[in-house]
Design a protein around this motif. Sequence first.
Motif, short mmCIF file in Angstrom:
data_model
loop_
_atom_site.label_atom_id
_atom_site.label_comp_id
_atom_site.label_asym_id
_atom_site.label_seq_id
_atom_site.Cartn_x
_atom_site.Cartn_y
_atom_site.Cartn_z
N ARG A 7 39.78 36.99 47.77
CA ARG A 7 40.79 36.54 46.37
C ARG A 7 41.29 36.99 47.02
N ALA A 8 42.46 38.08 47.74
CA ALA A 8 43.32 38.46 48.04
C ALA A 8 43.45 38.79 49.17
N PRO A 10 48.29 36.11 46.50
CA PRO A 10 47.38 37.22 46.95
C PRO A 10 47.90 37.82 47.62
N SER A 34 36.73 46.39 48.91
CA SER A 34 37.92 45.40 50.21
C SER A 34 37.14 45.49 51.17
N GLU A 81 34.88 40.64 42.86
CA GLU A 81 36.10 40.09 43.46
C GLU A 81 35.67 40.71 44.66
N ALA A 88 35.65 45.22 42.37
CA ALA A 88 35.99 45.07 43.18
C ALA A 88 35.67 45.19 44.50
N LEU A 118 38.35 41.40 48.91
CA LEU A 118 39.45 41.61 49.04
C LEU A 118 39.55 41.54 50.20
N THR A 175 47.74 34.05 41.05
CA THR A 175 46.24 34.51 40.74
C THR A 175 45.88 35.58 40.46
N THR A 176 45.16 36.38 40.23
CA THR A 176 44.59 37.63 39.36
C THR A 176 43.52 37.89 39.96
N VAL A 177 43.64 40.01 40.36
CA VAL A 177 43.32 40.82 40.97
C VAL A 177 42.89 41.83 40.16
#
Length: 400
Positions: free
Chosen positions: A328-329, A76, A275, A306, A273, A308, A66-68
């Motif tokens: 996403r991760a 991820p 978390s 995004e 993003a 996380l 994936t991409t972060v």
Amino acid sequence: MFENPWFETIAEAQRRARKRLPSTVYGALVAGSERGRTIDANTDAFAQLGFVPRLVGHHAQRDLSTTVLGVPTSMPVLVSPTGVQAVHPEGEVAVARAAASRGVVMGLSSFASRSVEDVAAAGPDLFFQMYWSGSREAMTQRMDRARAAGAKALVVTLDWSFSHGRDWGSPSIPEKLDLRTALRFAPDVLPRPGWLWKYARSGRLPDLTTPNMLDAGGRALTFFGAYGEWMQTPPPTWSDIAWLRAEWGGPFLLKGVARVDDARRAVDAGVTALSVSNHGGNNLDTTPAAVRILPAIAAAVGDQVEVLMDGGVRRGGDVAKALALGARAVMIGRAYLWGLAANGQTGVENVLDILRGGLDSAVLGLGHGSVHDLSPADLVVPADFPLALGVTAEETVLRP
């Protein structure tokens, strides 16, 4: 008796870390605030989620990449920033090499024991982490330095209140290492000759300074000096976060979100993003497990930034569950530190391989060809599992 250096589970990495580290060092890895309820909640929550496997139609090859924040990663899973990695002489440099060898992103703490320049040279896919600490000028200088070293994103951590209450006793961490300190800790260190021998061979003592946190004269602060600076800095406002985001000017991850309203404010502040996190149980004890508050936050802002998650990830199946609920991760902390303590760079690689293998097995068993195909339909979720914190009475709690 010969012990195979390779381990099969992260639980075994933890066992070896406990066996090899002085009790005070190991205690610092597992400690949480107050009674440690949130630490247990983070791990227990994953066990409450079940998988819904498929029998036929499996994919012979699975894509875990994936991409972060625009950075490609082989899976991820990100190495979360953790401070002063004195469990091994090479510390963050060994972790960076391990992350690079497995194609994943490393987060470097501003409280790290190795400089951002050294760590960036060991692993090119680096995110630099900061606290709101010191003057704006000092924070700008840290960002400029990280950018110059090649950091690809900034991680700003806000979910840390540094609770003083630890019911089983907080491990003693010295201000600096000198002869008097060495003698005081000798009864704890001498029973662990292997750990001591690694440092003796490296020609260096455990480093309790933070070379990425400098005083006005350009000297590295001690851990407690850096902590003191953070304690004396007035807490940030959302305007401060927007300023920090503008000053960095690149991909920006805000770590520590536990409420839907905070997630929305973070979006308004311009983050790339966020978390979902409770700082691994080191913030306010009895905060709910991060994975339980993930679905509502992902539903609220996942189409804008995004999302996380970190906290309690110990298996590749845990990664799959978090992704199915909207992440996403994920970011890992204690798991790779146990690997580092158990076997240095190879131990961290071992942990990452365990997570990759478990994630691949989950994606296979659920009948998918990519981690991007995971969804709530792959899980058995108890009715009372998802929590929506920071929502109005009129809002409907979204459940997977």
